[in-house]
Design a protein around this motif. Sequence first.
Motif, short mmCIF file in Angstrom:
data_model
loop_
_atom_site.label_atom_id
_atom_site.label_comp_id
_atom_site.label_asym_id
_atom_site.label_seq_id
_atom_site.Cartn_x
_atom_site.Cartn_y
_atom_site.Cartn_z
N PHE A 91 -24.03 86.65 0.03
CA PHE A 91 -24.64 86.51 1.35
C PHE A 91 -25.25 85.13 1.52
O PHE A 91 -25.03 84.45 2.52
N ILE A 92 -26.03 84.69 0.54
CA ILE A 92 -26.69 83.38 0.63
C ILE A 92 -25.65 82.26 0.77
O ILE A 92 -25.77 81.36 1.59
N PRO A 149 -23.69 87.16 8.75
CA PRO A 149 -23.35 87.21 7.32
C PRO A 149 -23.92 88.45 6.61
O PRO A 149 -23.31 88.96 5.67
N VAL A 150 -25.09 88.93 7.06
CA VAL A 150 -25.65 90.17 6.49
C VAL A 150 -24.69 91.32 6.72
O VAL A 150 -24.36 92.10 5.81
N LEU A 151 -24.21 91.46 7.97
CA LEU A 151 -23.28 92.54 8.30
C LEU A 151 -21.98 92.43 7.52
O LEU A 151 -21.46 93.41 6.98
N GLN A 259 -14.99 85.38 12.23
CA GLN A 259 -16.27 85.12 12.89
C GLN A 259 -16.51 83.63 13.10
O GLN A 259 -17.18 83.24 14.05
N LEU A 260 -15.93 82.79 12.25
CA LEU A 260 -16.06 81.36 12.47
C LEU A 260 -15.26 80.93 13.71
O LEU A 260 -15.70 80.07 14.47
N TYR A 261 -14.11 81.56 13.94
CA TYR A 261 -13.36 81.29 15.16
C TYR A 261 -14.18 81.70 16.39
O TYR A 261 -14.24 80.97 17.39
N VAL A 262 -14.81 82.85 16.32
CA VAL A 262 -15.63 83.32 17.44
C VAL A 262 -16.83 82.39 17.65
O VAL A 262 -17.17 82.04 18.79
#
Length: 349
Positions: A91-92, A149-151, A259-262
């Motif tokens: 996560f980190i 990132p948590v999810l 998610q980086l694309y979004v």
Amino acid sequence: MSNRNPKDSMKSTWRTDKSQWGIPHKILNHANVFHSDLTRPIPIHAKTDKLPHLPDWQSHRWILLHASIPLALHQIWLHFTSTPFHPIIAFIFYYQASRFFAFRQLRSMRELGHQYGYLDGDKHDRDGVPDVGVGKTLLSVFLAGFVRPVLTTWLTYTTTEEPLYSLLQHPTRVFFEIALYSIAVDFWFYIYHRLMHDVSPLWKYHRTHHLTKHPNPLLTIYADSVQEFFDIAGIPLLAWGTMKLGGFPMGFYEWHVCQLYVLFAEVAGHSGLRIHATVPNPLAEVMRWFGMDLVIEDHDLHHRNGWRRSMNYGKQTRIWDRVFGTCGERIESLEGNVDYGKKVTMPIF
């Protein structure tokens, strides 16, 4: 006008008035991710001046290069140590990777702004982070970078998968995951976004986001808490669940890249850059055939012209705006007003 809530003010003077500064102001200033450098000029264009064109491959190259750096570092670690990341470490690490990605994009787009200017720049400057909302902006940006990132880690991370092996083993599947995840995000976003405009009791949760008529990227998540929850967590979860129901694995590394694309699209859509650039999607060319591709001006016009009733509700594509008849007419990004011979380069360094 005298009855206006002071919290609705979009006045932004704090960057040049350090007497207002508290800890949030200092943190944002240190991050240096503003849409403009106060010491440099921004070109102003008439709306009839042709727009330069950013080819799709430039956006894909930028995203994939910045996405591949943490994946490659993680793979190198596994190769030499054979020790998988603990979920907390994962996560980190990927939280920092997303933060690096966002900061690099914000600074790259600032350079483009100083080179090419902004939409509607002959009428109005870009709104800054408002004096009354510096702390709120900082918290919103932090939550957006932290919660996703948590999810991703909580729902999908396993120590048995390797990043590059996971992505390169099934490249065709990853291609469609990136393309369809964006469309799924846009479907759920369109539904809840349209409802917040059309249903009176829901408008109160969205109106803060529409205080800016000429947004900059730091105002991407600037909204009331209910909207922030849906933007940051609710919509990604619904889209991920949709993809899972559609038979896609949507493992940790695939979802991270999706998610980086979004994120890239969200930031670009609030940048107001005066360039002709399509939201990057592997199926963008197909969307273009049907007038379903989204360019930067589309969401900019949603902010500029929309209050309760608006247009261009999508933020990743215009698929659902086409389906439901809510596409607005472009002004500066009209086909005849684009100079495809003048290529824009998305700065890497």
